[in-house]
Design an enzyme around this catalytic site. Structure first.
Site, PDB file in Angstrom:
ATOM      1  N   SER A 121      30.281  23.947  -9.189  1.00 22.23           N
ATOM      2  CA  SER A 121      30.943  24.982  -8.402  1.00 22.23           C
ATOM      3  C   SER A 121      31.931  25.775  -9.241  1.00 22.23           C
ATOM      4  O   SER A 121      32.573  25.233 -10.153  1.00 22.23           O
ATOM      5  CB  SER A 121      31.689  24.299  -7.256  1.00 22.23           C
ATOM      6  OG  SER A 121      32.673  25.151  -6.727  1.00 22.23           O
ATOM      7  N   GLU A 123      34.659  26.375  -8.390  1.00 20.50           N
ATOM      8  CA  GLU A 123      35.980  25.768  -8.163  1.00 20.50           C
ATOM      9  C   GLU A 123      36.458  24.968  -9.365  1.00 20.50           C
ATOM     10  O   GLU A 123      37.642  24.655  -9.462  1.00 20.50           O
ATOM     11  CB  GLU A 123      35.957  24.892  -6.913  1.00 20.50           C
ATOM     12  CG  GLU A 123      35.884  25.677  -5.614  1.00 20.50           C
ATOM     13  CD  GLU A 123      37.172  26.466  -5.307  1.00 20.50           C
ATOM     14  OE1 GLU A 123      38.237  26.112  -5.831  1.00 20.50           O
ATOM     15  OE2 GLU A 123      37.077  27.440  -4.549  1.00 20.50           O
ATOM     16  N   TYR A 145      38.712  19.331  -4.459  1.00 19.36           N
ATOM     17  CA  TYR A 145      37.274  19.619  -4.557  1.00 19.36           C
ATOM     18  C   TYR A 145      36.910  20.016  -5.988  1.00 19.36           C
ATOM     19  O   TYR A 145      35.980  19.473  -6.596  1.00 19.36           O
ATOM     20  CB  TYR A 145      36.929  20.749  -3.583  1.00 19.36           C
ATOM     21  CG  TYR A 145      35.491  21.210  -3.638  1.00 19.36           C
ATOM     22  CD1 TYR A 145      34.501  20.546  -2.936  1.00 19.36           C
ATOM     23  CD2 TYR A 145      35.136  22.331  -4.387  1.00 19.36           C
ATOM     24  CE1 TYR A 145      33.186  20.977  -2.982  1.00 19.36           C
ATOM     25  CE2 TYR A 145      33.821  22.769  -4.436  1.00 19.36           C
ATOM     26  CZ  TYR A 145      32.852  22.085  -3.732  1.00 19.36           C
ATOM     27  OH  TYR A 145      31.555  22.522  -3.791  1.00 19.36           O
ATOM     28  N   HIS A 174      27.930  31.184  -2.114  1.00 22.41           N
ATOM     29  CA  HIS A 174      26.607  31.684  -1.721  1.00 22.41           C
ATOM     30  C   HIS A 174      26.401  31.355  -0.249  1.00 22.41           C
ATOM     31  O   HIS A 174      26.651  30.251   0.198  1.00 22.41           O
ATOM     32  CB  HIS A 174      25.511  31.113  -2.618  1.00 22.41           C
ATOM     33  CG  HIS A 174      25.606  29.646  -2.822  1.00 22.41           C
ATOM     34  ND1 HIS A 174      26.571  29.061  -3.618  1.00 22.41           N
ATOM     35  CD2 HIS A 174      24.879  28.631  -2.313  1.00 22.41           C
ATOM     36  CE1 HIS A 174      26.413  27.758  -3.601  1.00 22.41           C
ATOM     37  NE2 HIS A 174      25.411  27.461  -2.807  1.00 22.41           N
TER      38      HIS A 174
HETATM   39  P1  GDP Z   1      35.539  28.560  -0.652  1.00 23.33           P
HETATM   40  O1  GDP Z   1      35.732  29.707  -1.590  1.00 23.33           O
HETATM   41  O2  GDP Z   1      34.484  27.613  -1.082  1.00 23.33           O
HETATM   42  O3  GDP Z   1      36.814  27.881  -0.307  1.00 23.33           O
HETATM   43  O4  GDP Z   1      34.912  29.191   0.707  1.00 23.33           O
HETATM   44  P2  GDP Z   1      35.584  29.649   2.087  1.00 23.33           P
HETATM   45  O5  GDP Z   1      34.568  30.490   2.763  1.00 23.33           O
HETATM   46  O6  GDP Z   1      36.071  28.470   2.875  1.00 23.33           O
HETATM   47  O7  GDP Z   1      36.842  30.534   1.665  1.00 23.33           O
HETATM   48  C1  GDP Z   1      36.703  31.714   0.930  1.00 23.33           C
HETATM   49  C2  GDP Z   1      38.029  32.435   0.864  1.00 23.33           C
HETATM   50  O8  GDP Z   1      38.329  32.946   2.172  1.00 23.33           O
HETATM   51  C3  GDP Z   1      39.215  31.545   0.490  1.00 23.33           C
HETATM   52  O9  GDP Z   1      40.034  32.283  -0.407  1.00 23.33           O
HETATM   53  C4  GDP Z   1      39.954  31.360   1.815  1.00 23.33           C
HETATM   54  O10 GDP Z   1      41.360  31.163   1.636  1.00 23.33           O
HETATM   55  C5  GDP Z   1      39.704  32.705   2.458  1.00 23.33           C
HETATM   56  N1  GDP Z   1      39.885  32.731   3.908  1.00 23.33           N
HETATM   57  C6  GDP Z   1      40.612  33.649   4.591  1.00 23.33           C
HETATM   58  N2  GDP Z   1      40.594  33.390   5.886  1.00 23.33           N
HETATM   59  C7  GDP Z   1      39.843  32.292   6.077  1.00 23.33           C
HETATM   60  C8  GDP Z   1      39.445  31.536   7.243  1.00 23.33           C
HETATM   61  O11 GDP Z   1      39.816  31.848   8.372  1.00 23.33           O
HETATM   62  N3  GDP Z   1      38.631  30.442   7.032  1.00 23.33           N
HETATM   63  C9  GDP Z   1      38.215  30.076   5.770  1.00 23.33           C
HETATM   64  N4  GDP Z   1      37.412  29.011   5.628  1.00 23.33           N
HETATM   65  N5  GDP Z   1      38.585  30.770   4.657  1.00 23.33           N
HETATM   66  C10 GDP Z   1      39.396  31.849   4.806  1.00 23.33           C
END
Ligand code: GDP
Length: 316
Positions: A121, A123, A145, A174
């Site tokens: 990832s 990450e 993670y 993705h």
């Molecule tokens: P990630 O990149 O694997 O953590 O995938 P996510 O879809 O969970 O989050 C992507 C980005 O969206 C991160 O920077 C989150 O902080 C941002 N984000 C903003 N608002 C939200 C929300 O309501 N839910 C989630 N899951 N992420 C959010």
């Protein structure tokens, strides 16, 4: 004959991968967790098990003796990893060490290579100082993670040095209609469809300015298959190279759903912001494009459209 074992076969990526391999005539085995709500796609031979059961994992790999092992299972979200850091280390880190060891064991016993592909990832890069990120970007995770995935990534390289065809796809975000709503894209597309259908409501999100490189999940699965079948094991960034904010995604989704004045529907609530959050994650997939012949088939607008249309359809 190709025999594939997929961990995480019921997830977004696992289900696309299983469909693809079954359609190619590959014998596909899948590790399924008890309590998984979605059954594996037709044609998959399921094996009930748990990543935390390391001895069970080894037995499964020895029994199936795969020629291709795709490791996709693990804690799937950063948000969840903050709630359960030790489980994250076990499931997304330590379990990989056992799988690699078991694959080496199969290889030795059968005298035939096991092609191991790890779904790594973006990450692992944490909150990188340079953009875009590629295979030379320092590994410096900022959440549990990413830390578990970083350990796994190092173990893949170590197994490669020991003679395993072990490759890692460093996957940027993705998405697809199979994304759970714990991810922001699906939360947005479900919300946009609801607002369009009801003619009212707001989208309450966290950090609207967070920026991500969002691709189309089946394209990333294609990259994993290419990694398995490439003549040498490599680690490769898989990404579109396009950066968009959460706000961009939300506006595009609301617009696609036919909601007027999309900007007025967005609320940022601190309850949804993260303790640490990479502001800009964007990948440079030059290696995957040149060495694996990989290219994304859908751009940002096409990903948004596919997800919104699916969610509108579900509400009809
Ligand atoms: P990630 O990149 O694997 O953590 O995938 P996510 O879809 O969970 O989050 C992507 C980005 O969206 C991160 O920077 C989150 O902080 C941002 N984000 C903003 N608002 C939200 C929300 O309501 N839910 C989630 N899951 N992420 C959010």
């Amino acid at each position: 004959m190709t025999v594939a074992l997929i961990t995480g076969v019921t997830g977004q990526d696992g289900s696309y991968l299983a469909e693809r391999l079954v359609s190619e005539g590959v014998t596909v085995h899948g590790l399924v967790r008890s309590g998984d709500r979605t059954p594996p796609v037709p044609g998959v031979r399921s094996h009930l098990g748990d990543l935390a059961d390391l001895d069970g994992l080894r037995r499964l790999v020895l029994e199936v003796a795969p020629t291709e092992l795709y490791h996709l299972a693990g804690i799937s979200s950063v948000a969840q990893s903050w709630q359960e850091p030790e489980q994250t280390a076990l499931l997304s880190g330590v379990a990989v060490a056992r799988l690699l060891e078991s694959a080496l064991e199969v290889q030795r016993a059968h005298g035939a290579p096991v092609r191991f592909v790890h779904a790594s990832s973006a990450e692992i890069f944490g909150d990188p100082a340079t953009s875009p990120q590629d295979e030379s970007t320092p590994i410096a995770p900022v959440n549990p993670y990413g830390a578990a995935k970083a350990y796994a990534q190092h173990m893949v390289r170590i197994a490669r040095d020991r003679g395993l065809h072990a490759a890692a796809g460093i996957l940027f975000n993705h998405e697809s209609p199979r994304r759970p709503s714990s991810f922001v894209t699906r939360k947005i597309t479900q919300g946009a469809a609801r607002i369009a259908t009801e003619g009212a409501g707001m989208l309450t999100l966290g950090n609207l300015d967070a920026r991500r490189d969002w691709g189309w999940a089946p394209d990333y699965v294609d990259a994993l298959v290419r990694l398995a079948r490439h003549h040498e094991p490599i680690d490769a960034v898989v990404a579109t190279g396009e950066l968009h904010s959460v706000r961009d995604f939300a506006v595009a989704a609301l617009r696609r759903a036919g909601v007027p004045d999309p900007g007025s529907r967005l609320v940022s609530d601190p309850a949804f912001t993260r303790p640490a959050d990479a502001a800009r994650m964007v990948g440079d997939a030059t290696l995957a494009r040149t060495v694996l012949g990989w290219a994304p088939t859908r751009d940002f607008d096409a990903v948004v459209a596919a997800m919104v249309d699916h969610d509108l359809e579900l509400l009809r």
